[in-house]
Enzyme design. Structure first.
Site, PDB file in Angstrom:
ATOM      1  N   ASP A  57       2.053   0.967 -20.199  1.00  0.00           N
ATOM      2  CA  ASP A  57       0.720   0.437 -20.526  1.00  0.00           C
ATOM      3  C   ASP A  57       0.561  -0.988 -20.009  1.00  0.00           C
ATOM      4  O   ASP A  57       1.492  -1.566 -19.438  1.00  0.00           O
ATOM      5  CB  ASP A  57       0.496   0.501 -22.046  1.00  0.00           C
ATOM      6  CG  ASP A  57       1.696  -0.032 -22.799  1.00  0.00           C
ATOM      7  OD1 ASP A  57       2.121  -1.151 -22.478  1.00  0.00           O
ATOM      8  OD2 ASP A  57       2.233   0.673 -23.687  1.00  0.00           O
ATOM      9  N   ASP A 227      -9.594   5.002  -3.010  1.00  0.00           N
ATOM     10  CA  ASP A 227      -9.089   6.367  -2.907  1.00  0.00           C
ATOM     11  C   ASP A 227      -9.886   7.144  -1.849  1.00  0.00           C
ATOM     12  O   ASP A 227     -11.122   7.065  -1.818  1.00  0.00           O
ATOM     13  CB  ASP A 227      -9.298   7.021  -4.290  1.00  0.00           C
ATOM     14  CG  ASP A 227      -8.477   8.262  -4.505  1.00  0.00           C
ATOM     15  OD1 ASP A 227      -7.242   8.166  -4.528  1.00  0.00           O
ATOM     16  OD2 ASP A 227      -9.086   9.353  -4.665  1.00  0.00           O
ATOM     17  N   GLU A 284      -7.350   4.157   1.380  1.00  0.00           N
ATOM     18  CA  GLU A 284      -6.505   5.334   1.561  1.00  0.00           C
ATOM     19  C   GLU A 284      -7.333   6.334   2.337  1.00  0.00           C
ATOM     20  O   GLU A 284      -8.509   6.548   2.040  1.00  0.00           O
ATOM     21  CB  GLU A 284      -6.110   5.944   0.215  1.00  0.00           C
ATOM     22  CG  GLU A 284      -5.158   7.109   0.403  1.00  0.00           C
ATOM     23  CD  GLU A 284      -5.290   8.221  -0.620  1.00  0.00           C
ATOM     24  OE1 GLU A 284      -4.320   8.924  -0.865  1.00  0.00           O
ATOM     25  OE2 GLU A 284      -6.412   8.407  -1.170  1.00  0.00           O
TER      26      GLU A 284
END
Ligand code: NOJ
Length: 562
Positions: A57, A227, A284
């Site tokens: 976390d 992404d 990406e």
């Protein structure tokens, strides 16, 4: 009191100074932090668990900032920490302006930003623009009826003659179209069906999404890893993709990748980032076959240098060969436009661990050192993947331990992506010091010997090898800013190149082979060893001929190149 007129002159001077002179400094393209820094990719679930639920976390990351700072890291990229049903472990986002409770709260995130910044570590978030989770309220609305105002925020189509609207296949296999019984139309998903693709041709969606990005930029986030940027826009006519030789697996992504709109959106994103100081984006890019450097580079170019950087996956996919590495590197550099900037990467959360590529087979630790020297002495920003600095191996998981849906689906032919995502091995203590309880994925069982604590203490460890290289990259501008010129191009297992900047001149010698090699070097100046796997530092080095030891990696400095 300062007289009014003087006050105004001072104000104007200060304004001009800050606006033009300071801004000049900040926008000096040669000195931006992400160009000369080293970026560390954290898979948050697996980095450090602060609250004992077995999942890493944000507070866990905060607790490890000293570690990152000691390693010499300048920026961290966090795989998604937004609220998510976790079908694709965070790459299915249900709210772009919050933090998933499993990772903490927005307050924790702000604290991470402040704490990282106070240590001169920048924070990059993951930005998934192609799709949302099917649980995102936008999609809930969109699927509620055909005339919902958000219907067009996603891609809905009628079937064709009782079949799917076209022949496109998802990245994970099967049709991209999922039938929705309620509204009797198909929606498009490039990945899992729980990840519905957004319609970037819709202006409302675009505006709302971009406002969401501002939310993080205003908070102080330093940039984004974007992404699959090249999949976000689709052919407006939804034409069928060509299928070479009629083999569905070979389907080309002609109409659902690299469409002009993807470049436009990339450019818009870049221009938003440029409104802020020193923010960056790294793209990406997905291609079939994977690792197409030209497609990656096109996002630096076609969109008028849209992305600051783009990942070239070709080094990750090469077999262990000096010649192959050389060709990948040369090709990559040749594709980068004049004003663009390279980045280099050896591992990420989707692929096997660099240390454990199956084609590396023997001499893994030696190869890990050679590849670390390569990564950290190449031109372009190095991205490290958490755990690579201690040589973490691929996880060996039993079928029942596999969590990645891809692994579940394709077992035993493809065991999924979990193997590169196992928890960080911090100490020899239970669960590798990652958590107080059983972690979400098993810790590799070599943690008692292979962990950060033991490597920090061992001068000869891989960790200290990385640490020294990172420090050298900071000490020598030639390594971060300098030109790259090859001298021996992989012949006979040897790769040699120069890095030069102003009066600094460094030579990198890498022996990829398990044999001693006679290396004839051009030129005949005397230098000194800066760092080596086999030689003693400060030793003299006469550049003409040398015998490179098996898997030797050596960095040499030549006195003033003048
Ligand atoms: C690329 C990410 O790296 C991968 O982990 C994810 O599954 C897909 N994009 C879908 O978001």
């Amino acid at each position: 009191m300062v007289p009014n007129i003087t006050y105004h002159i001072m104000f104007i001077c200060t304004f001009v100074y800050t606006k033009y002179i300071l801004v000049e400094v900040h926008t000096d393209n040669n000195w931006l932090w992400w160009k000369h820094g080293v970026i560390y990719h954290i898979y948050p679930r697996s980095f450090s668990d602060s609250n004992g639920d077995g999942i890493g976390d944000i507070r866990g990351i905060i607790s490890k900032l000293d570690y990152l700072s000691n390693l010499g890291i300048d920026g961290i990229w966090l795989s998604p920490v937004y609220p998510s049903p976790m079908v694709d472990f965070g790459y299915d986002i249900a709210n772009y302006q919050q933090i998933d409770p499993v990772f903490g709260t927005l307050t924790d995130f702000r604290e991470l930003l402040d704490a990282a910044h106070s240590k001169r570590i920048r924070v990059i978030m993951d930005l998934v623009m192609n799709h949302t989770s099917e649980k995102h309220p936008w999609f809930t609305e969109s699927r509620s009826s055909r005339d919902n105002p958000k219907r067009d925020w996603y891609i809905w189509k009628k079937g064709k003659r009782g079949n799917t609207p076209n022949n496109w296949k998802t990245v994970f296999g099967g049709s991209v179209w999922e039938y929705d019984h309620k509204t009797q139309e198909y929606y498009l998903h490039t990945f899992f069906k729980e990840q519905a693709d957004l319609n970037w041709h819709n202006e409302d969606l675009k505006r709302t999404f971009f406002n969401g990005i501002k939310f993080w930029l205003d908070m102080g986030v330093d940039g984004f890893r974007v992404d699959v940027i090249n999949l976000i826009s689709k052919d407006t006519h939804f034409r069928d993709n060509p299928i070479p030789f009629g083999i569905p697996l070979l389907q080309k992504l002609r109409y659902n990748s690299n469409m002009p709109e993807s470049y436009n959106i990339a450019r818009e994103l870049r221009s938003l980032l440029d409104d802020y100081s020193e923010r960056m984006c790294v793209a990406e890019v997905y291609s079939v076959p994977p690792g197409d450097s030209a497609v990656a580079a096109s996002y630096l170019d076609k969109g008028h240098n849209a992305m600051n950087m783009a990942f070239d996956f070709s080094l990750m996919l090469r077999g262990w060969s000096a010649r192959k590495y050389f060709h990948s590197i040369r090709k990559w550099y040749s594709l980068i436009p004049e004003s663009g900037w390279a980045c280099n990467v050896l591992s990420n959360h989707d692929l096997h661990r660099n240390f454990d590529r199956f084609w590396y087979r023997r001499n893994k630790i030696e190869k890990a050192r050679v590849s670390a020297m390569l990564l950290l002495t190449l031109k372009g920003t190095p991205f490290l993947y958490y755990g690579d600095e201690i040589g973490m191996r691929n996880a060996r998981l039993k079928r029942k331990e596999i969590l990645d849906p891809l692994g579940k689906l394709f077992w035993p032919f493809f065991k999924g992506r979990d193997k590169g995502r196992s928890p960080m091995q911090w100490t020899h203590e239970e669960h590798g010091g990652f958590s107080d309880c059983k972690p979400w994925l098993p810790v590799n069982d070599d943690y008692p010997e292979l962990n950060v604590r033991s490597q920090e203490r061992d001068k000869g460890s891989l960790f200290n090898f990385y640490r020294t290289l990172i420090a050298l990259r900071k000490r020598y501008k030639a390594l971060s800013k300098g030109e790259w010129s090859p001298l021996i191009r992989g012949k006979n297992g040897i790769l040699v190149y120069l890095r030069e900047f102003e009066l600094e001149k460094l030579m990198v010698i890498l022996n990829f082979s398990s044999r001693r090699k006679k290396v004839e070097l051009p030129g005949n100046s005397t230098g000194k060893i800066v760092f080596s796997t086999h030689r003693v530092q400060e030793d003299e080095f006469f550049s003409e001929m040398m015998i490179a030891e098996p898997f030797e990696a050596t960095l040499i400095e030549f006195p003033e190149a003048a």
